[in-house]
Every structure is written in C-alpha cells, then in structure tokens.
Design a protein around this motif. Structure first.
Motif, PDB file in Angstrom:
ATOM      1  N   UNK A  28     -30.802 -22.719  34.107  1.00  0.00           N
ATOM      2  CA  UNK A  28     -31.311 -23.318  35.339  1.00  0.00           C
ATOM      3  C   UNK A  28     -32.301 -22.371  35.995  1.00  0.00           C
ATOM      4  N   UNK A  29     -33.369 -22.937  36.542  1.00  0.00           N
ATOM      5  CA  UNK A  29     -34.414 -22.156  37.203  1.00  0.00           C
ATOM      6  C   UNK A  29     -34.216 -22.252  38.713  1.00  0.00           C
ATOM      7  N   UNK A  30     -34.075 -21.084  39.342  1.00  0.00           N
ATOM      8  CA  UNK A  30     -33.834 -21.013  40.776  1.00  0.00           C
ATOM      9  C   UNK A  30     -35.004 -20.292  41.437  1.00  0.00           C
ATOM     10  N   UNK A  31     -35.595 -20.903  42.430  1.00  0.00           N
ATOM     11  CA  UNK A  31     -36.664 -20.279  43.195  1.00  0.00           C
ATOM     12  C   UNK A  31     -36.071 -19.547  44.389  1.00  0.00           C
TER      13      UNK A  31
ATOM     14  N   UNK B  23     -27.630 -11.946  37.662  1.00  0.00           N
ATOM     15  CA  UNK B  23     -26.369 -11.489  37.068  1.00  0.00           C
ATOM     16  C   UNK B  23     -25.524 -12.660  36.591  1.00  0.00           C
ATOM     17  N   UNK B  24     -25.670 -13.811  37.246  1.00  0.00           N
ATOM     18  CA  UNK B  24     -24.919 -15.006  36.860  1.00  0.00           C
ATOM     19  C   UNK B  24     -25.630 -15.800  35.764  1.00  0.00           C
ATOM     20  N   UNK B  25     -26.777 -15.298  35.311  1.00  0.00           N
ATOM     21  CA  UNK B  25     -27.448 -15.925  34.182  1.00  0.00           C
ATOM     22  C   UNK B  25     -28.522 -16.938  34.518  1.00  0.00           C
ATOM     23  N   UNK B  26     -28.931 -17.007  35.774  1.00  0.00           N
ATOM     24  CA  UNK B  26     -29.988 -17.941  36.159  1.00  0.00           C
ATOM     25  C   UNK B  26     -31.358 -17.315  35.948  1.00  0.00           C
ATOM     26  N   UNK B  27     -32.327 -18.152  35.635  1.00  0.00           N
ATOM     27  CA  UNK B  27     -33.729 -17.722  35.618  1.00  0.00           C
ATOM     28  C   UNK B  27     -34.218 -17.805  37.057  1.00  0.00           C
ATOM     29  N   UNK B  28     -34.699 -16.686  37.592  1.00  0.00           N
ATOM     30  CA  UNK B  28     -35.109 -16.648  38.996  1.00  0.00           C
ATOM     31  C   UNK B  28     -36.620 -16.510  39.096  1.00  0.00           C
ATOM     32  N   UNK B  29     -37.221 -17.395  39.886  1.00  0.00           N
ATOM     33  CA  UNK B  29     -38.654 -17.402  40.148  1.00  0.00           C
ATOM     34  C   UNK B  29     -38.862 -16.979  41.597  1.00  0.00           C
ATOM     35  N   UNK B  30     -39.795 -16.066  41.836  1.00  0.00           N
ATOM     36  CA  UNK B  30     -40.106 -15.667  43.206  1.00  0.00           C
ATOM     37  C   UNK B  30     -40.998 -16.719  43.844  1.00  0.00           C
ATOM     38  N   UNK B  31     -40.582 -17.202  45.007  1.00  0.00           N
ATOM     39  CA  UNK B  31     -41.354 -18.212  45.731  1.00  0.00           C
ATOM     40  C   UNK B  31     -42.355 -17.513  46.648  1.00  0.00           C
TER      41      UNK B  31
END
Length: 84
Positions: free
Chosen positions: A3-6, A20-28
C-alpha cells in the motif's frame, strides 16, 4: 501489493513508523503527490491542506493533529481494511 501512503514532509516520525510496518511512503509536497496513494496523512494545520480536499485523490485523508505515530499507523490500517 504494498500500500502507498502519502505523508506530509514535516511528519518524519510517521514516515518512519509506516515504513517499519512495510508501507511504501511518498512525501507529500503538493497535491499531485497524492495521486495513486491509498491513504494520505496531513498535519491538519491547514484546513485545505495542499488542495488535497479538492478530490485530487479518492484516498482516505487522515489528520495527524493530536495523534501519535502509533495512533496514525492504527488509523491507516483500520481505514485500509475498510476499503476492501
């Protein structure tokens, strides 16, 4: 599929916790960064944060105001589970 989280730039502790929980993080940095995100985390300091509320994305928007990084991670998981 990951899952991609902004996440807004100023929320680096939230970025770390989600990674750390395995999410793909995008900087908004602007409203276009939210496209394709499953969920977006904003500071809540601006009532119309980066224009995201103008239906740029169908993703859930979570205001981080008054929440810890753990609270936010739990909220993300809850909302993503509701989408399915």
């Amino acid at each position: 599929m990951m899952k991609k989280i902004g996440v807004e730039q100023s929320l680096s502790n939230v970025t770390s916790a989600l990674q750390e929980k395995g999410y793909e993080v995008i900087t908004l940095k602007n409203e276009h960064d939210a496209k394709g995100c499953d969920c977006c985390i904003v500071t809540g300091q601006d009532t119309n944060v980066m224009g995201i509320q103008n239906t740029v994305t169908p993703a859930s928007i979570i205001s981080a105001e008054g929440m810890t990084a753990d609270d936010i991670c739990n909220e993300v998981e809850e909302r993503l589970n509701r989408q399915h």
